[in-house]
Design an enzyme around this catalytic site. Structure first.
Site, PDB file in Angstrom:
ATOM      1  N   VAL A 165      10.832 -89.376  16.991  1.00  0.00           N
ATOM      2  CA  VAL A 165      11.783 -88.545  17.753  1.00  0.00           C
ATOM      3  C   VAL A 165      11.581 -87.075  17.391  1.00  0.00           C
ATOM      4  CG1 VAL A 165      14.214 -88.048  18.238  1.00  0.00           C
ATOM      5  CG2 VAL A 165      13.504 -90.392  17.727  1.00  0.00           C
ATOM      6  N   LYS A 217      13.481 -92.210  22.919  1.00  0.00           N
ATOM      7  CA  LYS A 217      13.958 -91.404  21.790  1.00  0.00           C
ATOM      8  C   LYS A 217      15.483 -91.411  21.693  1.00  0.00           C
ATOM      9  CE  LYS A 217       9.787 -88.607  21.921  1.00  0.00           C
ATOM     10  NZ  LYS A 217       9.116 -87.494  22.600  1.00  0.00           N
ATOM     11  N   GLY A 223       2.409 -82.895  19.858  1.00  0.00           N
ATOM     12  CA  GLY A 223       1.170 -82.242  19.403  1.00  0.00           C
ATOM     13  C   GLY A 223       0.674 -82.862  18.117  1.00  0.00           C
TER      14      GLY A 223
HETATM   15  N1  HSE Z   1       4.585 -87.252  25.006  1.00  0.00           N
HETATM   16  C1  HSE Z   1       5.556 -86.928  24.013  1.00  0.00           C
HETATM   17  C2  HSE Z   1       6.218 -85.620  24.390  1.00  0.00           C
HETATM   18  C3  HSE Z   1       4.871 -86.828  22.683  1.00  0.00           C
HETATM   19  O1  HSE Z   1       5.700 -84.921  25.266  1.00  0.00           O
HETATM   20  O2  HSE Z   1       7.275 -85.285  23.842  1.00  0.00           O
HETATM   21  C4  HSE Z   1       5.793 -86.694  21.515  1.00  0.00           C
HETATM   22  O3  HSE Z   1       6.633 -87.795  21.367  1.00  0.00           O
END
Ligand code: HSE
Length: 396
Positions: free
Chosen positions: A128, A201, A299
């Site tokens: 998260v 999340k 990232g």
């Molecule tokens: N794809 C997710 C985002 C990666 O863009 O937040 C991080 O959890």
């Protein structure tokens, strides 16, 4: 004695974990209180040019059967085979630290129980908010509070896209391509764009804060694919930024209401200033009033930082951290229907609609934008139908 760790997956996050580990090995070892090394990296692909080429294996059993390996970082993503691998590690008493949101949101209760039964830990700080410390603060630093609401921007990719749409008038598809190039997006970016990643999340946060497993299927989720440049421009005129907001609150009935929706956030609200790949989480409790956590939400190295923070914790804790867990849920009767969600609303409607909003303005291409008084989601849906609305979103 040196503690041996294994990293499952050598994609964006997994390669970041190895890179950051060797960059900061000395200080990581100091924080862990012991020498450490990466003994294995699991991936089906070949990496002959990698400086860590000698550590690669394609066989998970090499890791499982090696008693020297006591801590595992899972950075594969997806439910399978990650679930089977993580479960097997925990059953052997090897602690696991994961960045895998889908795994925690779908199987967290089961894996936490197995970890407790085998006196080890299943940690998921990186699942998260990327680099943001939020899981550990929720069950440790803020443990004295009665937390009744958490709201935030939990997906870096969509926040990056919305920022590009606002700042540069950049079309959606171009902004998404850029987010993919920067390593922010999921393998299948539908999970970002349609809100599934933010949903996973908020499920994890809801489960931790309210103590029962919340499954993604129980959460009303809408992504940003219907948001157009005209909405972003209209929101600006109305003094708001469009953000993908994931939230959970305790309702008057004592149930909880988790939801993910694109939302018009007032420029007076701190979330409106959270741009690019940054995430923010606002926690509301009776002791703290409101506390905000902010940082890079996606990232390589930001996520690796959170994974390694957990690996260090796992090496330090020889027993299960019980406060970081929740119960399985037999059903979703503790979750309020989204129809009961109360909010002010924004509508994009055809020009000739009967305008009865609080604030309205007409655009010269035959579209009107209005905001309403407080309505439940059920009432907003009915109004949207009556007005033949092209889009509608809650207003914060
Ligand atoms: N794809 C997710 C985002 C990666 O863009 O937040 C991080 O959890």
């Amino acid at each position: 004695m040196s503690v041996k760790i294994a990293v499952l997956g050598h994609g964006v996050v997994g390669s970041g974990v190895v890179e950051l580990f060797y960059k900061n090995k000395k200080s990581i070892e100091k924080h862990a209180g012991t020498e450490m090394d990466v003994k294995y990296i699991l991936d089906l692909r070949d990496f002959p040019e990698s400086p860590y080429a000698d550590k690669f294996t394609k066989d998970f059993n090499d890791i499982l059967n090696d008693e020297e390996v006591t801590s595992v970082a899972e950075c594969m993503g997806g439910v399978e085979p990650a679930f089977t691998f993580v479960k097997s590690c925990l059953e052997r008493g090897k602690s696991v630290s994961t960045s895998n949101k889908e795994l925690v949101a779908e199987k967290g209760d089961i894996l936490l129980k197995i970890a407790a039964e085998h006196n080890c830990n299943f940690f998921f700080e990186a699942s998260v908010g990327g680099a943001i410390p939020i899981i550990r603060p929720l069950h440790r630093c803020l443990a004295a509070n009665d937390i009744d609401k958490v709201a935030g921007i939990l997906n870096g990719t969509t926040n990056f896209i919305l920022t590009k749409m606002y700042n540069d008038n950049m079309p959606f598809a171009e902004a998404l391509r850029l987010a993919q190039e920067l390593g922010y997006a999921e393998k299948d970016p539908t999970a970002d764009v349609e809100g599934h990643d933010a949903c996973r999340k908020i499920c994890i946060i809801s489960s931790l804060v309210f103590g029962k497993h919340v499954y993604p299927k129980s959460v009303y989720t809408k992504g940003i694919s219907d948001v157009e440049l005209c909405d972003v421009a209209a929101a600006d005129v109305l003094g708001h930024a469009v953000k993908l907001v994931a939230s959970v609150r305790r309702t008057e009935s004592g149930k909880i209401l988790p939801v993910v929706m694109p939302t018009l956030v007032s420029y007076d609200n701190v979330m409106a200033g959270v741009n690019d790949v940054f995430n923010a989480v606002l926690v509301y409790g009776d002791g703290i009033d409101c506390t905000m956590f902010y940082g890079r939400g996606a990232g390589k190295l930001p996520t690796a930082s959170a994974v390694l923070g957990d690996v260090i914790e796992a090496v330090k804790h020889k027993v299960t951290v019980f406060s970081q867990s929740w119960e399985s849920a037999e059903d979703d009767s503790f979750i309020e229907s989204v129809d009961e969600l109360k909010s002010f609303w924004y509508f994009r409607v055809p020009y000739d609609s009967e305008i009865d909003g609080v604030e309205a303005y007409n655009h010269d291409d035959g579209i009107s934008f209005i905001t309403t008084q407080e309505l439940t989601f059920a009432e907003a849906k009915a109004k949207a139908e009556k007005l033949s609305a092209l889009a509608y979103m809650p207003v914060l």
